[in-house]
Scaffold this active site. Structure first.
Site, PDB file in Angstrom:
ATOM      1  N   LYS A   1      21.740  40.241  64.972  1.00  0.00           N
ATOM      2  CA  LYS A   1      22.836  39.190  65.527  1.00  0.00           C
ATOM      3  C   LYS A   1      24.098  39.808  64.782  1.00  0.00           C
ATOM      4  O   LYS A   1      24.167  39.275  63.450  1.00  0.00           O
ATOM      5  CB  LYS A   1      22.529  37.577  65.330  1.00  0.00           C
ATOM      6  CG  LYS A   1      23.602  36.843  65.397  1.00  0.00           C
ATOM      7  CD  LYS A   1      23.191  35.500  65.436  1.00  0.00           C
ATOM      8  CE  LYS A   1      24.366  34.392  65.924  1.00  0.00           C
ATOM      9  NZ  LYS A   1      24.083  33.252  66.386  1.00  0.00           N
TER      10      LYS A   1
ATOM     11  N   GLU B   1      21.314  38.220  60.803  1.00  0.00           N
ATOM     12  CA  GLU B   1      22.608  38.061  60.999  1.00  0.00           C
ATOM     13  C   GLU B   1      23.607  38.123  59.877  1.00  0.00           C
ATOM     14  O   GLU B   1      23.894  37.674  59.074  1.00  0.00           O
ATOM     15  CB  GLU B   1      22.789  36.426  61.508  1.00  0.00           C
ATOM     16  CG  GLU B   1      24.478  36.488  61.723  1.00  0.00           C
ATOM     17  CD  GLU B   1      24.511  35.107  62.248  1.00  0.00           C
ATOM     18  OE1 GLU B   1      23.607  33.964  62.078  1.00  0.00           O
ATOM     19  OE2 GLU B   1      25.814  34.704  62.772  1.00  0.00           O
TER      20      GLU B   1
ATOM     21  N   ARG C   1      29.878  28.483  68.927  1.00  0.00           N
ATOM     22  CA  ARG C   1      31.306  27.967  69.695  1.00  0.00           C
ATOM     23  C   ARG C   1      31.592  28.447  70.951  1.00  0.00           C
ATOM     24  O   ARG C   1      31.970  27.509  71.950  1.00  0.00           O
ATOM     25  CB  ARG C   1      32.414  28.330  68.593  1.00  0.00           C
ATOM     26  CG  ARG C   1      32.362  27.709  67.353  1.00  0.00           C
ATOM     27  CD  ARG C   1      33.309  28.051  66.235  1.00  0.00           C
ATOM     28  NE  ARG C   1      32.435  29.189  65.742  1.00  0.00           N
ATOM     29  CZ  ARG C   1      33.059  30.108  64.636  1.00  0.00           C
ATOM     30  NH1 ARG C   1      34.423  29.856  64.398  1.00  0.00           N
ATOM     31  NH2 ARG C   1      32.446  31.057  64.129  1.00  0.00           N
TER      32      ARG C   1
HETATM   33  P1  13P Z   1      29.381  31.260  66.646  1.00  0.00           P
HETATM   34  O1  13P Z   1      29.145  31.927  67.946  1.00  0.00           O
HETATM   35  O2  13P Z   1      30.282  30.062  66.840  1.00  0.00           O
HETATM   36  O3  13P Z   1      30.079  32.347  65.654  1.00  0.00           O
HETATM   37  O4  13P Z   1      28.200  30.908  65.880  1.00  0.00           O
HETATM   38  C1  13P Z   1      27.057  31.780  65.969  1.00  0.00           C
HETATM   39  C2  13P Z   1      26.250  31.490  64.824  1.00  0.00           C
HETATM   40  O5  13P Z   1      24.940  31.119  64.892  1.00  0.00           O
HETATM   41  C3  13P Z   1      26.675  31.653  63.507  1.00  0.00           C
HETATM   42  O6  13P Z   1      25.723  31.783  62.460  1.00  0.00           O
END
Ligand code: 13P
Length: 345
Positions: free
Chosen positions: A221, A179, A295
């Site tokens: 991600k 990510e 979120r």
């Molecule tokens: P959000 O979808 O709230 O951005 O969180 C995803 C996530 O895992 C961030 O590391």
């Protein structure tokens, strides 16, 4: 490393019409989320909240896996059942956040580096034993056109950490979610987000290749290509979708089974609409495009729950609503009209 096994897990994480719930908020982050509904962040409250999400009947139709925080991976439900068992029984794959958050990157102009590599191989072996089959590591990058952020220093340092993490995961037969998140903070336009995302993904995949990470056994991600939160000119849903698909086609090898986006502070509806438009407008992509939202899946149920056992059923309804709409977005069938189907009790 068992690549057949890793590839099977990765494909399961991006199974058709399904995506991932990111419920891996650190103790500090969940405290902030709970503060927004005036709930104290105790271990029991955190357990009750996550138990509410994991026991929502039917979520497994849309949710392939859940990213957990260390505490949750070890926690038991009210009736004593390990939370991991609740997920496994529904065919939902448990995952684990393994990075240790961000620190200032020395020598940079306020940029960040993600920590957590020391001792990771040992932790990974324990996580596998506890039932985790995939992991997550998040790099945090920001855009500032005036100072050239994200800098190459920051990109290379974070990409190398992501690649080393991914290698450690795969050696332990755990699928890495890689990510690199470019934050939406700022007033930058879509083109600036596009350019930063392209530089980021090229750097990340260069390091993944250097560290011999098997693309077949990982999930990317990324952020979507989107203007900054404070930008005056807003791109349309289709523009965001097309720019995001374009950059991914240029940077992500076809061997990667799937790409699961973060929501990054987009509204619930935007996060669904953007993913839906990508899949509707670009039906023949080399990888699956789905969600790994925190979120955008939890904001509604968190508010509906409000820390009260009496609200659990209603909060689960809200969670299922978002999960279903994002599941539809993952197959290009999201329609904003569906938003009206949810009515809180
Ligand atoms: P959000 O979808 O709230 O951005 O969180 C995803 C996530 O895992 C961030 O590391």
């Amino acid at each position: 490393m068992n690549l057949t096994e890793l590839n099977k897990i990765a494909k399961g994480m991006v199974a058709t019409g399904k995506g991932i719930l990111a419920a891996d908020e650190s103790t500090g982050t969940i405290e902030k989320r709970f503060a927004s509904i005036s709930v104290t962040s105790t271990e029991e409250n955190r357990r009750d909240y996550r138990e509410m999400l994991f026991t929502a009947a039917g979520a497994e139709q849309y949710i392939s896996g859940v990213i957990l925080y260390d505490e949750t991976l070890r926690q038991k439900a009210k009736d004593g059942t390990p939370l991991v068992d609740i997920l496994n029984k529904r065919g939902i794959i448990p995952g684990i956040k393994v990075d240790k958050g961000v620190q200032a990157l020395p020598g940079s102009d306020g940029e960040k580096i993600t920590e957590g590599l020391d001792g990771l191989a040992k932790r990974m072996a324990e996580y596998h034993q506890l039932g985790a089959r995939f992991a997550k590591w998040r790099a945090v990058l920001s855009i500032d056109a005036a100072t050239g952020k994200p800098s190459r220093q920051c990109l290379v340092a974070n990409a190398e950490a992501l690649a080393r993490y991914a290698g450690i995961c795969q050696a332990a037969n755990i699928v890495p979610i890689v990510e690199p998140e470019i934050l939406m903070d700022g007033g930058h336009d879509l083109a600036t987000s596009y350019a930063a995302t392209e530089r980021t993904l090229h750097t990340v995949f260069e390091q993944l290749a250097l560290h011999n990470v098997a693309f077949e056994g990982m999930i990317l991600k990324p952020n979507m290509v989107i203007q900054g939160e404070q930008a005056k000119v807003r791109a349309s849903v289709d523009e965001v979708a097309d720019a995001t698909v374009k950059v991914l086609l240029r940077c992500v090898p076809a061997a990667v089974p799937g790409i699961a986006f973060l929501s990054g502070g987009q509204s619930d509806e935007d996060a669904s609409a953007h993913l839906g438009a990508m899949n509707a407008r670009h039906p023949n992509l080399p990888w699956k495009l789905t969600f790994s939202y925190g979120r955008a899946l939890q904001a509604l149920p968190l508010k509906l729950w409000g820390g009260k056992a009496a609200n659990v059923a209603n909060a689960q309804k809200g969670y299922l609503h978002r999960a279903r709409l994002n599941g539809l977005a993952a197959v290009g069938k999201y329609d904003p009209k569906l938003e009206q189907e949810f009515k809180a009790a």
